[in-house]
Design a protein around this motif. Structure first.
Motif, PDB file in Angstrom:
ATOM      1  N   VAL A  34       0.981  -1.271  -0.039  1.00 25.08           N
ATOM      2  CA  VAL A  34       0.055  -0.083  -0.022  1.00 25.08           C
ATOM      3  C   VAL A  34       0.930   1.193   0.136  1.00 25.08           C
ATOM      4  N   LEU A  35       2.160   1.279   0.848  1.00 22.85           N
ATOM      5  CA  LEU A  35       2.716   2.548   0.858  1.00 22.85           C
ATOM      6  C   LEU A  35       3.633   2.594  -0.577  1.00 22.85           C
ATOM      7  N   ALA A  36       3.685   1.529  -1.103  1.00 26.09           N
ATOM      8  CA  ALA A  36       4.562   1.600  -2.486  1.00 26.09           C
ATOM      9  C   ALA A  36       3.227   2.346  -3.659  1.00 26.09           C
ATOM     10  N   HIS A  37       2.232   1.849  -3.304  1.00 28.09           N
ATOM     11  CA  HIS A  37       1.130   2.580  -4.205  1.00 28.09           C
ATOM     12  C   HIS A  37       1.027   4.100  -3.840  1.00 28.09           C
ATOM     13  N   TRP A  38       1.015   4.450  -2.661  1.00 29.44           N
ATOM     14  CA  TRP A  38       1.157   5.883  -1.885  1.00 29.44           C
ATOM     15  C   TRP A  38       2.379   6.779  -2.859  1.00 29.44           C
ATOM     16  N   GLU A  39       3.742   5.846  -2.790  1.00 29.66           N
ATOM     17  CA  GLU A  39       4.857   6.813  -3.318  1.00 29.66           C
ATOM     18  C   GLU A  39       4.539   6.639  -4.597  1.00 29.66           C
ATOM     19  N   HIS A  40       3.883   5.920  -5.410  1.00 31.45           N
ATOM     20  CA  HIS A  40       3.924   5.993  -7.079  1.00 31.45           C
ATOM     21  C   HIS A  40       2.810   7.229  -7.209  1.00 31.45           C
ATOM     22  N   VAL A  41       1.784   7.421  -6.447  1.00 36.42           N
ATOM     23  CA  VAL A  41       0.905   8.334  -6.609  1.00 36.42           C
ATOM     24  C   VAL A  41       1.595   9.648  -6.325  1.00 36.42           C
ATOM     25  N   VAL A  49      -6.390   4.682  -6.167  1.00 37.04           N
ATOM     26  CA  VAL A  49      -7.492   3.810  -5.057  1.00 37.04           C
ATOM     27  C   VAL A  49      -6.659   2.673  -4.710  1.00 37.04           C
ATOM     28  N   VAL A  50      -7.118   2.427  -3.454  1.00 36.24           N
ATOM     29  CA  VAL A  50      -6.466   0.995  -3.002  1.00 36.24           C
ATOM     30  C   VAL A  50      -7.622   0.607  -2.141  1.00 36.24           C
ATOM     31  N   PHE A  51      -8.117  -0.692  -2.528  1.00 34.41           N
ATOM     32  CA  PHE A  51      -9.286  -1.375  -1.792  1.00 34.41           C
ATOM     33  C   PHE A  51      -8.408  -2.400  -0.834  1.00 34.41           C
ATOM     34  N   ILE A  52      -9.247  -2.440   0.389  1.00 38.48           N
ATOM     35  CA  ILE A  52      -8.576  -3.371   1.418  1.00 38.48           C
ATOM     36  C   ILE A  52      -9.776  -4.166   1.981  1.00 38.48           C
ATOM     37  N   GLU A  53      -9.739  -5.457   1.473  1.00 35.73           N
ATOM     38  CA  GLU A  53     -11.037  -6.257   1.613  1.00 35.73           C
ATOM     39  C   GLU A  53     -10.404  -7.519   2.625  1.00 35.73           C
ATOM     40  N   GLY A  54     -11.596  -7.930   3.286  1.00 40.54           N
ATOM     41  CA  GLY A  54     -11.185  -8.946   4.094  1.00 40.54           C
ATOM     42  C   GLY A  54     -12.281  -9.254   4.894  1.00 40.54           C
ATOM     43  N   ASP A  55     -12.255 -10.406   5.730  1.00 44.22           N
ATOM     44  CA  ASP A  55     -13.357 -10.877   6.852  1.00 44.22           C
ATOM     45  C   ASP A  55     -13.423  -9.835   7.857  1.00 44.22           C
ATOM     46  N   LEU A  56     -14.651  -9.822   8.545  1.00 41.38           N
ATOM     47  CA  LEU A  56     -14.495  -8.944   9.823  1.00 41.38           C
ATOM     48  C   LEU A  56     -13.785  -9.318  10.800  1.00 41.38           C
ATOM     49  N   GLY A  57     -12.813  -8.347  11.399  1.00 40.03           N
ATOM     50  CA  GLY A  57     -12.090  -8.634  12.316  1.00 40.03           C
ATOM     51  C   GLY A  57     -10.533  -8.989  11.878  1.00 40.03           C
ATOM     52  N   VAL A  58     -10.167  -9.067  10.785  1.00 41.33           N
ATOM     53  CA  VAL A  58      -8.976  -9.332  10.180  1.00 41.33           C
ATOM     54  C   VAL A  58      -8.025  -8.397  10.256  1.00 41.33           C
ATOM     55  N   GLY A  59      -8.279  -7.162  10.744  1.00 39.23           N
ATOM     56  CA  GLY A  59      -7.496  -5.790  10.871  1.00 39.23           C
ATOM     57  C   GLY A  59      -7.387  -4.991   9.722  1.00 39.23           C
ATOM     58  N   LYS A  60      -8.512  -4.879   8.657  1.00 39.96           N
ATOM     59  CA  LYS A  60      -8.183  -3.867   7.524  1.00 39.96           C
ATOM     60  C   LYS A  60      -8.282  -2.415   8.122  1.00 39.96           C
ATOM     61  N   THR A  61      -9.070  -2.273   8.918  1.00 35.05           N
ATOM     62  CA  THR A  61      -9.022  -0.640   9.442  1.00 35.05           C
ATOM     63  C   THR A  61      -7.575  -0.382  10.276  1.00 35.05           C
ATOM     64  N   ARG A  62      -7.101  -1.256  11.101  1.00 36.86           N
ATOM     65  CA  ARG A  62      -5.925  -1.117  11.450  1.00 36.86           C
ATOM     66  C   ARG A  62      -4.699  -1.172  10.585  1.00 36.86           C
ATOM     67  N   LEU A  63      -4.514  -1.781   9.339  1.00 39.10           N
ATOM     68  CA  LEU A  63      -3.973  -1.536   8.316  1.00 39.10           C
ATOM     69  C   LEU A  63      -4.094  -0.295   8.045  1.00 39.10           C
ATOM     70  N   ALA A  64      -5.025   0.027   7.556  1.00 38.77           N
ATOM     71  CA  ALA A  64      -5.226   1.371   7.049  1.00 38.77           C
ATOM     72  C   ALA A  64      -5.004   2.593   7.979  1.00 38.77           C
ATOM     73  N   ALA A  65      -4.943   2.303   9.176  1.00 41.08           N
ATOM     74  CA  ALA A  65      -4.515   3.347  10.207  1.00 41.08           C
ATOM     75  C   ALA A  65      -2.980   3.411  10.147  1.00 41.08           C
ATOM     76  N   ASP A  66      -2.488   2.551   9.984  1.00 44.30           N
ATOM     77  CA  ASP A  66      -0.829   2.331   9.971  1.00 44.30           C
ATOM     78  C   ASP A  66      -0.326   3.016   8.705  1.00 44.30           C
ATOM     79  N   VAL A  67      -1.223   2.721   7.443  1.00 46.83           N
ATOM     80  CA  VAL A  67      -0.693   3.541   6.427  1.00 46.83           C
ATOM     81  C   VAL A  67      -0.789   4.910   6.624  1.00 46.83           C
TER      82      VAL A  67
END
Length: 176
Positions: A34-41, A49-67
Motif C-alpha cells: 500500500v505504501l508503494a502505491h502511495w509513493e507511486h501516486v 485507489v487502494v481497496f482493502i478487503e477481508g473478513d470482519l476482524g482481520v485488521g483492515k482498519t488497523r492496516l489502513a490506520a498504519d498506512v
C-alpha cells in the motif's frame, strides 16, 4: 497534516487513533504494498485507489490506520471517514470541514440534488487540498457507499490532477 511525531491531525480521527493501539502482526508486506502505491501516486502526481478487503476482524482498519500514520509522517494530509447505511455523502462532511467544506443546507439523502452538488464540491475541494499538500483519504466500511459516493470515488481515483501544480498527490483507501 501531521503533528510532531506523525500523529494524525483531523479532529474526528479518534476511531482511527484507537486502531493504532492494537499491534499490527504479520501485515508488513501488505503495508509495504500500500505504501508503494502511495509513493507511486506521489511520484506521478496523480490520483489512486487502494481497496482493502477481508473478513470482519482481520485488521483492515488497523492496516489502513498504519498506512495513514506513515503517510502523515511523510507530510501527507490525512482525511478519514466511516460510511454508514443510508448516510451517503454526509459521511464525508466532518472530514471535509477540516479543509473548508461547509455543510450544505437541505436533504443529503442519496439521489438528492443537494447530495449531487455536495459530491461535485467535495471532489473539487479534495483535489484542491491535494494540490496544496499530498492527501490520503481513508474511507472505512465502504460497503455502505451509495451511488453518489461511488461516483465521487471515480472522480478522485481516475481524474489526473493539474500538471502545472507542484507536488500533487491524492490516494483513496477504501476498506470493505
Amino acid at each position: 497534516p501531521a503533528r510532531p511525531g506523525g500523529e494524525l491531525q483531523q479532529p474526528d480521527l479518534g476511531w482511527l487513533y484507537r486502531q493504532l493501539e492494537v499491534p499490527l502482526v504479520g501485515r508488513e508486506r501488505v503495508v509495504a504494498r500500500v505504501l508503494a502505491h502511495w509513493e507511486h501516486v506521489r511520484a506521478e502526481r496523480t490520483g489512486g485507489v487502494v481497496f482493502i478487503e477481508g473478513d470482519l476482524g482481520v485488521g483492515k482498519t488497523r492496516l489502513a490506520a498504519d498506512v495513514a500514520r506513515l503517510a502523515a509522517q511523510d507530510g501527507a494530509r490525512v482525511l478519514a471517514a466511516r460510511c454508514a447505511p443510508g448516510a451517503g455523502l454526509s459521511t464525508l462532511v466532518p472530514a471535509l470541514a477540516t479543509i473548508g467544506l461547509a455543510r450544505p443546507d437541505g436533504d443529503l439523502g442519496p439521489g438528492s440534488p443537494v447530495a449531487f452538488e455536495l459530491g461535485v464540491e467535495a471532489a473539487g475541494i479534495i483535489i484542491d487540498s491535494s494540490i496544496e499538500q499530498p492527501t490520503l483519504l481513508v474511507l472505512d466500511d465502504a460497503q455502505w457507499a451509495d451511488a453518489q459516493m461511488i461516483s465521487l470515488f471515480r472522480q478522485l481515483g481516475n481524474r489526473p490532477l493539474p500538471i502545472l501544480e507542484p507536488a500533487t498527490a491524492l490516494a483513496l483507501v477504501l476498506i470493505q
